[in-house]
Write an enzyme that holds these catalytic residues in place. Sequence first.
Site, short mmCIF file in Angstrom:
data_model
loop_
_atom_site.label_atom_id
_atom_site.label_comp_id
_atom_site.label_asym_id
_atom_site.label_seq_id
_atom_site.Cartn_x
_atom_site.Cartn_y
_atom_site.Cartn_z
N HIS A 172 -3.64 -5.54 1.22
CA HIS A 172 -2.94 -5.72 2.51
C HIS A 172 -2.90 -7.18 2.95
O HIS A 172 -3.82 -7.63 3.64
CB HIS A 172 -3.66 -4.91 3.60
CG HIS A 172 -3.48 -3.44 3.49
ND1 HIS A 172 -2.43 -2.77 4.09
CD2 HIS A 172 -4.19 -2.50 2.84
CE1 HIS A 172 -2.53 -1.48 3.83
NE2 HIS A 172 -3.58 -1.29 3.06
N GLU A 225 -1.10 -8.43 5.25
CA GLU A 225 -0.93 -8.50 6.71
C GLU A 225 -2.27 -8.34 7.43
O GLU A 225 -2.37 -8.66 8.62
CB GLU A 225 0.07 -7.44 7.19
CG GLU A 225 -0.47 -6.02 7.35
CD GLU A 225 -0.75 -5.31 6.03
OE1 GLU A 225 -0.46 -5.88 4.96
OE2 GLU A 225 -1.30 -4.18 6.07
N CYS A 240 0.84 -1.20 0.00
CA CYS A 240 0.00 0.00 0.00
C CYS A 240 0.87 1.25 0.00
O CYS A 240 1.52 1.54 -0.98
CB CYS A 240 -0.97 -0.04 1.18
SG CYS A 240 -2.31 1.16 1.02
#
Lengths: 268, 998
Positions: A224, A226, A96
Site C-alpha cells: 500500500h 498510499e 491490493c
Amino acid sequence: MSKVKVLVLTGFGLNCDNETAYSFDKAGAKSERVHINSLINGDVNLSDFQILVFGGGFSWGDDHGAGVIQAVRLKTHIGEAIISFIEKGNLVIGICNGFQCIVNLGLLPGLDNDYKTRSVALTFNDIGNFRNDWVNLKVNPNSNSVFTKGIDQIELPVRHGEGKFYCDDSTLNRLIQNNQVVLQYATSDGASAEGKFPHNPNGSLNDIAGICDPTGRIFGLMPHPEAYNHLTNHPNWTLKREMIKRGEKQSQFLGIKLFENAVNFFKE
Amino acid sequence: MTHRIEITLKNNLFDAEGQGICKKAKNYFGITLDKVRVISVVTIDKNLSIEQLKTIQNHVFTNPVTQISSFEPIDIPFDWIIWIGYRPGVRDNPGSTAMEAISDILGVKFAKDESVYTSKRYCIEGKSLQFSDLSKIATELLANDIINQWKIYSKNDWNKNIGIGYIIPKVRLNHTPTVTLIPIEEESSLEKISKDRNLYLNPNDIPTIRNYFLRKEVMEGRNSVGLSDPTDIELEYISQARSDHCNHNTFRALFRYRESKDSEIEIVDNLFRTYIESPTLEIKAKKSWIVSVLWDNGGVGKFDDNNYYVITGETHNSPSNIEAYGGSITGIVGVYRDPMGTGKGSKLVMGGYGFCVGHRDYKGELKPKLHPRRLLDGLIEGVRDGGNKSGIPTCFGQVIFHPGYMGKCLVFVTAVGIMPSKVAGEPSELKKTSPEEVVVMCGGRIGKDGIHGATASSDIFSENTPAGHVQIGDPYTQKKMHDFILEARDKGLIEFITDNGAGGLSSSVGETARFSNGCEIWLEKVPLKYEGLDQWEIWVSESQERMTISVKKENIETFLKLSQKHEVESTIIGKYVNSGKLHITYNGKTCAYVDMDFLKSGFPQWEFDAVWQTPEERGLYEPVISEPKNYELLLLDILSSPNISSKEWITRQYDHEVQGGSVIKPLSGVYRDVYSDAAVIRPVLESNKGLVFAQSLIPIYSLIDAYHMTAATIDEAVRRIISVGGSFEHIAGVDNFCWPSISFDPKENPDGKFKAAQLVRSCRALADICLSYEIPLLSGKDSMYVDGHIPGKYGETHKISALPTIQFSAIGVTSDIEKCQSMESKFPEDLIYILGVTRNELGASEYYMNLGYTGINVPKVFPDSFKKLYKALETAINNEWVASSHGIYRGGLLVHLAFVSMAGNLGIDVDLNLVPCDSDYRDDTILFSESCGRFIITIAPEFKDKFEKLFNGLPYSFIGSVTKNPDFIVSGKDGKTIISLPVSELRSAWKKPFGDLI
C-alpha cells in the site's frame, strides 16, 4: 497547466479511497473519489480523467475470490470504456484489492495486447491468514513501469489475506523476460526474499509483489503506497528521527513517490 | 430447479486452508490428517439456463488461473469427507454477494423465495482415521452446531454422482403473523406469561405495568384505537426497555453498603449518577474540549475547531461464549454503529479489543462449550473479519488468560469515530426528531436474529426453523451503509440517527420518538428476510447492520435516491408525531398504543445488599518466600508466562494501518514485535494533530480489592497515553464493567453481597481517580452476570464467576504527532531513568502468581503526586529530550526493562541500588513489584542536565545505560550481577508460548 485528474473508485466495501485520494493530491494531482455506480450510470465520465485508481478494500466482501465480483461488475457495465481509457495512453494503478480486481479484469498482465484475459492470479497467502506488516521491496530498474521510476528500493505495508502471486511457468517466464515484474519482496538489506516468510509475506511466486503491463502504464501491487503518505507512517520513524537528530543521514521514499511519478508522466 | 457448483484450487496449488486444518487437528486433538483439500460449494436455488450457468461458472465462480469447478461433484482423493453448511436463517454473507454478482452479470432478479447458499466440503486423507476422529473435527473444529449443519461421509457412504445432493437451508415458517392479547386480571397471570414467553419482566415491575393498563384513561384511549388487554408487542417493548441491558437497573440501583459485616450501612443511591454522571459533569464544567456526554450512543470530544472525535465501548460476552466467531464479529461490527449513530453520524477511524478467556492450553476436567483455545481462535477471527472488512484500523488490544473466564468469556470492543463540528451549518453533536419527519430503517433486513438474546435453547431446531438467536455480523453491508450515511449527513439529509442494537426497532424507535413525543409505525412496511414473523418479533428483532434515521419530508426523495446509489436498502416505516403515544399498526390495525412517558414513571428501583470483607478478613497475607537465587531463569519463565508473552500473531491479523494515518502502531521496535504503550493515529490526514488511544485491563488485582484494581487500571491507561506523547490536560475515558452477578442468594449466589461491595468499591475508585486526573467518562457499558455453569468430570456442574473486571479505555489529542515517542531504546550510551516510586506492592503480581501466591499488598494509586510526574514527562517529551518512553505495567520493572531492550535490540546495564524506592527492599521486590505511577525513560546524554532539572523534586533516578552489546545486565543490591542474558534469549523466551502461531 491544469492538474492531472485522478479517479479513485469507492463503494461496495472499498476502503482506502480517502488516503489514496489524499496521497495523489499531495503528489500534485487533483483526485476525485467516485462511487462505482456513479461511473456505471454515467454521472461521472471516465474520459475526464488521466489516472484511474483501483484501490484497496474488500469489494463485495471478497467473498468469491478477492476482487472478482468488482471485476465482473465493471466488465459487464463499463468494460469497453476502461479499455478505451487505456488505449488513450492514460494510467491505471491497482493497489491490493485493486490489483486483485485488475488481474481479474484481465488488464494485467496485458500480454500480446490482450487486456481481457485472466492469466495471472492473487490467491490465498501460504500462511493461511490475513497479515499486516511492513515489507522491503526491490524495484526492477529495467521495467517500463511509469510509477517506479527513480526508485531502487521502497518499504511499504502489506495488509492482505490473498496476495500470493501465481501464474503458470510460461506466463511467468514472459513476465520476467518483458521486465513486467516491477516489485519483488526483499530482505531488509535488499537481498531477494527467496520465498522466505516473513520477508515474502504470502508465498508469492518469484517474490512478486507488483507487475505492470508491457507499456508500463498499467501497474498493480499488493503493498500500500498510499499508507506511507507521511514520515510518521513508517514503523521505525521515531528511531529514524533520533538518528537524524544525532547527525546520521536517513534517506527514504514515501509511498507517495509512486504517485508523483504518475503525475509527472503527464508533464513530460 | 436447483443448481450446485463446486469449486476448488487446482491440484498443484498449495491449499493453505486445508493445511491449517491439518495443523489445528494435530495441535488441538492430536489427530494426524495427511491432507485436506477444501471445496467451496455454491447452491443456487433459482432456475437458470445451461448458458447462464456457464457464464457465472466462468466469470464469477472460477478463477481460470488457480481454480477448477464443476456442476458435478469434483473427484478428489479422500478417505473421509466432511460437509459443513449453515442452518436455515443464519446470515450467509458469501451467499448474498453471490446473488449480487449473478444478478449483475446475467441481468436477472432473484424472486423472494429464490436464493444462493454457500457451504464447504472437506476432502480428508489420513490413514486409520475413525469416524469418531472425523466427528471431533467436524463438531469441535469446523462447525458450530448453533449455526452450522454438517455431514460426514466415509468412502462407502459417498456416491460420486450424487455428492452432497442439493441442500437448501431455506427458512419456511408457514406462520401467519399474529398479535396475541395478554390477560392481566391477576398479577400472577402476567408473571406466568412473562416466564412462558421469556419476557424477563422483573416481578417488581409487574404491578406498575398492570396498573398502567388498568387506568381508566389508558383503557379509554386504547378502546378508541380498538385495543383492550395489552398485546404481546407492547409487553415486549416494555420488557426490552426495562431490561438491565437497556436500562442499567443494576447501576441505577440502591445499594446498602457496609465496610465490613458489623459496620453501619451506607446508602449509595444510584452508582451511575453518583460515581459516573456527577464527576463527569463536574469535569465537563472545567474542560472546554468536552462536547457531548452521557446521552448519545457515544461521547464526543473536540479534536480541533473543525472536527470532533467520538468514542464508545461495548461488550459482547454471552453470544461470543456460545459462538465465538459470530459473537465477536457481531460485537465489533455492532460497536462501530454507535459512533455512526452519535450526533449526526461520524466516520469510523479506529477500533480496539480486549479478550478475557480461560487458559489456551487448559487441560483440566471442566468442559466448557468451547475449549478456551478454540474460543479464542474464534474471537480473534471475528474481530479480524469485522474490523478489516469494515476498513477500520484495529490499533490496540489485549488478551487476559484466567480460569475465572471459563464460565463466560469477555469480549470488549471499542470504537472511535470522527465528525465535522458542523453539519449543514448546525452543531453536529445535536439532534432531535420532530413531528412529521419520517422514520427510515436503513441497512439490513429483519429476521428472527437475536430475538431474546442468546437464551433460546438449541432443541427448537428443525430442518427449516431459523437458528434464531444467533447473529453473524456482515461488515460488507455495514460498510456500504457507512459510506451512504456519511454522504447523506454531509448533504444535510439526516435529522436524527441511531443504531439498531439491543432491542432492535423497539429501542431505536422508542428512544428517538421521545424527542418528538410520539410516533406512528407501520410495521408491515418493514423489510423482512423471510415471511412469517409475528409483529412482536419484527419489533424486537436484533438483526444487524441497521440504523434508524429521521428524515424531513422534503428531503426523503433525495435521501432514498442516494441510498439507491449506494445499494443500501432504506425503507420508510412510519412517522414521528407529537401525540404522546407510541402507536404501532400492522396493515392498518393497531397492535401497540403506549404512552411515551410510561417508561419514565413509577418503576421500582432495584436494591442490593453489599457487604465488604477486607483482604485481612478474608485471610489474605503476604507469602513467606526467601530471595530467589536464579533470577535469570525466573525472568525467562515470567517472560514466557501466557499473560506476559508475545501475542504478535493476533496483532498481525488485524489491519492497523488502513485509512493511512498510522503514527504509533500496536507493535514497536527495530523488529516491529514489542507492544507499544498506546496507539496514535492521524485521523484527519491534512492535520498534524493526532488521536492517542490506549486500553488497560488488570482484573487480577480484584483478588485483593476491586477498588485498587480499578484505580490501577485507570492509572495504567493514563500512563500509556502520556508515554507516547499524549497530553495530561486532555484525556477522556470509557469504562467497561464486566461483573459476576451481585444478587445475593443463599444457594445460587452465596457471595453475592461481597460481589456487590466490590462493585461499589470499584465505582468509588472510578470516581476518585477520574476526578483527580480530571478524566470525563465519555461513554461506558456495564455487563453483569458474568458467570457460567460448567460441567465437570462426574456429571456435576460448577458455577464459575469471572474476576470483577473493568476495561478502561483512554483517548487524548496530541497537537503534533511528529513529537510522539515510542518505547524501544534507540542508542547505545543513552541514559536509563526510572520515574516514580517502587513500593512493596507484590500483591497479585505476575511474580506471585507464577509462584502460586496472591499476597495482600496490592498496588495503589496516589493520583495527586503521580500527576506532577506525568505532567513533567509530558513536558520532557514535548521538548524532545526523551529518546524512548515506556510505562511499567504488569510484570513490573524487570519485565518492562526487558521489553525496552528487546524492542531496541540493544543491551542494558542497570543497578538496582539506584532504583527510587520508598524503603530498602530486596532485589525481587524491586524487580517484580507492580507499583503504579512509574516509567522507564531513555535519553541522550546531552539532555541529562535539562532532564534532571525538570524532574527536580520528583521521584526519579538514573539507573544505568543502554549498551551496544545486546546483553541484558542487572546488578543487585549487593553489587553483584544477578542477570546477564543475551537479548535474543529474552526474545525467544518471550515468544516461546505463541511464537509459532500466525
